[in-house]
Design a protein around this motif. Structure first.
Motif: not given
Lengths: 365, 414
Positions: A32, A307, B19, B22-23, B25-29, B102, B106
């Motif tokens: 994803f 984000r 910015m 912010l970006a 944390p999404a990567i490690f989810r 998403r 996700r």
């Protein structure tokens, strides 16, 4: 200038390594996340295409989405025909709904993947070439180029929406087959697909950089600074401008093809004003003087958008807008400009130059 | 360059750094967990809260959220509360596609409720089908679709037209002026209407499509004057419908002699048109805010007390509301260990429910059996119901196309 070149090369290498190794590793090779990032990368291609014409030659193309959208529709037309193979006469479903009884002639070439891939680059390039001849021979420059390209974009989008018998109208082209790339059925959630898009981005950057660093690039930069003087030197300014404008269009078409693959549909919103202006914003954020800078700008803004929209469901668009305003006010040359300034300072400090000399040199640049 | 301005630029770069932060944390989810294990049931809402369709989609969002809150207030479904993931696709198809990824991939939603326009439904379709998800679509639409991954809560052409068109011919005559926006929904509705007119001995005196958002109807009104139809059969949507209704009224036509018969006009449009200009014109829909049933009184009461007394409910927001309850009824039939989108879909087939419009039923083809009603708008913005269909009408998304039927096994061609 050598010092800047060295820094630029270093930046290129860091960027390529990050795309090829860093990002997939950070994303944990998750399908994803890779799919989402592949979308950003395809947008990075169109951003660097705009930087090629805007940053190098000073041609601000506000209609970049037009050529991007054509690329997307070309790819979608091929995939739609593949998906419709089982229908009577291979007719796409939406044509039947609009009482079209047989496949129009201009759809026929898209049955072949090879032809599709060629047309995806050639059609945008040809269109830009025709527009370029019209605009640049007439010595139209600056804001007027921006207005003409924007008007063309609006007209093209209206035309795509109106001609719904052939384009799917407002809904666009949906219900597409997966791409069969010479025997490889492309899964858009796979690592392979990610590397396909990443490879395309790197190739587009290399092609763009070769142009920028060539003699043609030098002439283009000269045109950006003072086209009249270049003309007096005996260069055919219109030809150079048309060349870079068409090349930029072909690269945008390429990006569009990849975008249609990632999202699995083509929509008239890809040819929209909002999208086209978004591309300008990405390039402005990243820095229009650098192709890689523009690509990074596209990736960062889209990452931030993703984000922010996750954290602030109600106000993400507003926050993004404020950020853009801050950028334009305080960083008109984008992140690339900032980095270059920083590098220049460090290098000068290391060489032991006084701040006075540095300032003098900077203004001389 | 001055040092100070360099510092301000650094400050702006700091914003940019934020910015980037912010970006990150999404990567490690990581990927989501199995559906059956968690106590909460993950579902998604995918209605635009910003952009041009937000005016309508926000009401759908609100109605669905109301149902979710009601269910959670009563302890959830079989003791498991609903965990709702809200996304704003900003009226942009590409953003719909992204946010749908998403929600389905996700966030592992077992169902997502969303979309008003066909374009956005089509944008979501690839990921729903690829991930074998379940997408609940509350809007009336053009039919001719038979996905096994979409639950259709709105009317298809036969449900709005099969009683309406004969009634119009009988009461006003068979010379129809077909007017719609230029996209697939109006064209398909008009195909169905022309087929019915053929059978009834009526005719379409003129068929016309204007671009979406078109708002100058002076030439249309001149053509109406010169063709002199029995009525205007309208599939105009949103701003176009509002502009047309006002200009039609201003042109001095009498709604009692030549009404506008609309498939798309609801309380939302009528509120924008204004009661006087809308009064006397006709609509066909399964639900009106003023319909009297205990379920509807409860729904309108709850909606107003949650979102404000000036809010209206309409035939799409009603569906957005009852679809959450259809979802609930389906889950209740399932063992907690076997909650998957496909199991929910199969369990939802045959579910009957007392919705505000009447008792509805989910067909094996995943569309909904509805209660169409013919109504006349009043100057207070509410509808007066003239004819209530005698029985619940079954959805037939391929009604006008002999040899094609949408069944529980998908599309069957004979």
């Amino acid at each position: 200038m050598n010092r800047n070149n060295r820094a630029d090369y270093l930046g290129h290498i860091v960027f390529i390594l990050a795309i090829l190794l860093g990002v997939p590793a950070l994303l944990g090779f998750d399908g994803f996340e890779l799919n989402t990032f592949a979308r950003y990368l395809s947008l990075a291609i169109v951003a660097s295409a705009l930087a090629l014409s805007w940053g190098t030659a000073g041609i601000l193309n506000l209609g970049q989405a037009a050529t991007f959208g054509i690329g997307a529709y070309v790819m979608a037309m091929h995939l739609k025909l593949v998906a419709s193979a089982g229908n009577p006469d291979g007719l796409p479903d939406f044509m039947g709904w609009n009482n079209v009884t047989s496949l129009p002639w201009f759809w026929l070439p898209f049955q072949s993947l090879t032809v599709t891939l060629i047309l995806g680059l050639a059609l945008p390039a040809l269109l830009a070439w025709a527009m370029g001849i019209f605009m640049f021979r007439a010595r139209i420059t600056g804001v007027f180029v921006a207005i003409i390209t924007l008007a063309f974009l609006v007209a093209l989008q209206l035309w795509f929406i109106e001609e719904q018998r052939f384009t799917g109208g407002q809904n666009g082209l949906t219900g597409l087959a997966p791409l069969d790339l010479f025997g490889w059925s492309v899964d858009t959630y796979s690592l392979g697909f990610y590397y396909l898009v990443a490879g395309c981005l790197i190739a587009a950057l290399v092609i763009g950089s070769l142009i920028v660093r060539s003699k043609v690039g030098l002439v283009l930069r000269a045109i950006r600074e003072d086209s009249q003087r270049v003309r007096y030197f005996g260069y055919d300014v219109a030809r150079y401008e048309t060349f870079v404008f068409s090349t930029s269009a072909a690269i945008a078409g390429w990006a569009g093809m990849l975008y249609a693959l990632v999202l699995e549909f083509a929509s008239p919103t890809y040819i929209g004003v909002a999208f086209s202006l978004a591309i300008v914003i990405w390039v402005a954020v990243g820095g229009r003087e650098s192709l890689v800078g523009a690509a990074v700008g596209a990736i960062l803004v889209n990452l931030a958008e993703g984000r922010l929209s996750d954290m602030f469901v109600e106000s993400w668009l507003l926050i993004l807008g404020v950020m853009f305003i801050l950028f334009v006010l305080f960083l008109p040359r984008g992140l690339y400009g900032l980095l270059r300034q920083g590098f220049g300072r460090i290098a000068r400090l290391r060489e032991g130059q006084g701040p006075k000399d540095a300032r003098a040199q900077e203004s001389a640049q | 360059m001055k040092r100070r301005s360099f510092l301000t630029r650094l400050g702006a770069a700091g914003t940019m750094g934020a910015m980037g932060g912010l970006a990150a944390p999404a990567i490690f989810r990581g990927a989501g967990q199995a559906w059956a294990q968690g106590a909460e049931i993950p579902i998604g809402l995918l209605f635009s809260l910003t952009g041009e369709v937000a005016v309508v989609e926000r009401t759908l969002h609100d109605a669905a959220l109301l149902a979710i809150e009601e269910i959670n207030a009563e302890g959830g479904i079989n003791g498991r509360p609903l965990k709702v993931h809200i996304e704003d696709p900003a009226s942009d198809p590409a953003t719909y596609a992204d946010r749908a990824r998403r929600l389905f991939i996700r966030d592992n939603c077992v169902s997502v409720f969303g979309s008003y326009t066909s374009a956005s439904r089509q944008a979501v379709l690839p990921v729903v089908e690829q991930r074998k998800g379940l997408y609940w679509y509350p809007t009336l639409y053009e039919g001719r679709e038979c996905s096994r991954n979409i639950m259709y809560g709105g009317a298809v052409p036969n449900q709005q037209q099969q009683d309406f068109v004969p009634w119009l011919v009988e009461n006003f005559g068979g010379r129809f002026y077909l007017l719609g926006n230029n996209y697939v929904y109006p064209k398909e509705e008009n195909n169905v209407c022309k087929m019915l007119l053929d059978q009834l001995g009526g005719e379409a005196v003129h068929e016309e499509y204007v671009p979406l958002g078109h708002s100058d109807f002076s030439s249309v009104i001149n053509r109406i004057r010169s063709t002199g139809p029995s009525l205007i059969f309208s599939t105009l949507v949103g701003d176009s419908d509002v502009a047309f209704a006002r200009q039609f009224h201003a042109a001095g036509f009498d709604s009692a002699k030549m009404p506008v018969a609309s498939l798309t006009r609801s309380e939302v449009e009528v509120a924008a048109i204004g009661g006087e200009a809308a009064a006397g014109h006709l609509s066909s829909a399964p639900y009106y805010m003023g319909y009297s049933s205990p379920e509807n009184e409860r729904f309108v009461e709850a909606y107003k007390s949650r979102y404000g007394g000036d809010q209206v409910t309409h035939f799409v927001s009603e569906a957005a509301y009852f679809q959450v309850y259809q979802f609930k009824a389906a889950i209740e039939k399932l063992d907690p260990a076997e909650i998957t989108p496909e199991a929910i879909r199969d369990a939802a087939v045959g579910v009957t429910l007392k919705a505000p419009q009447g008792e509805i039923l989910v067909d094996p083809n995943l569309h909904t059996h509805l209660w169409p009603k013919i109504a006349r708008w009043k100057s207070d913005g509410q509808a007066e119901i003239l004819v209530q269909s005698a029985e619940r009408i079954a959805p037939e998304p391929y009604w006008a196309y002999a040899g094609e039927t949408c069944t529980g096994e998908g599309l069957v061609r004979s």
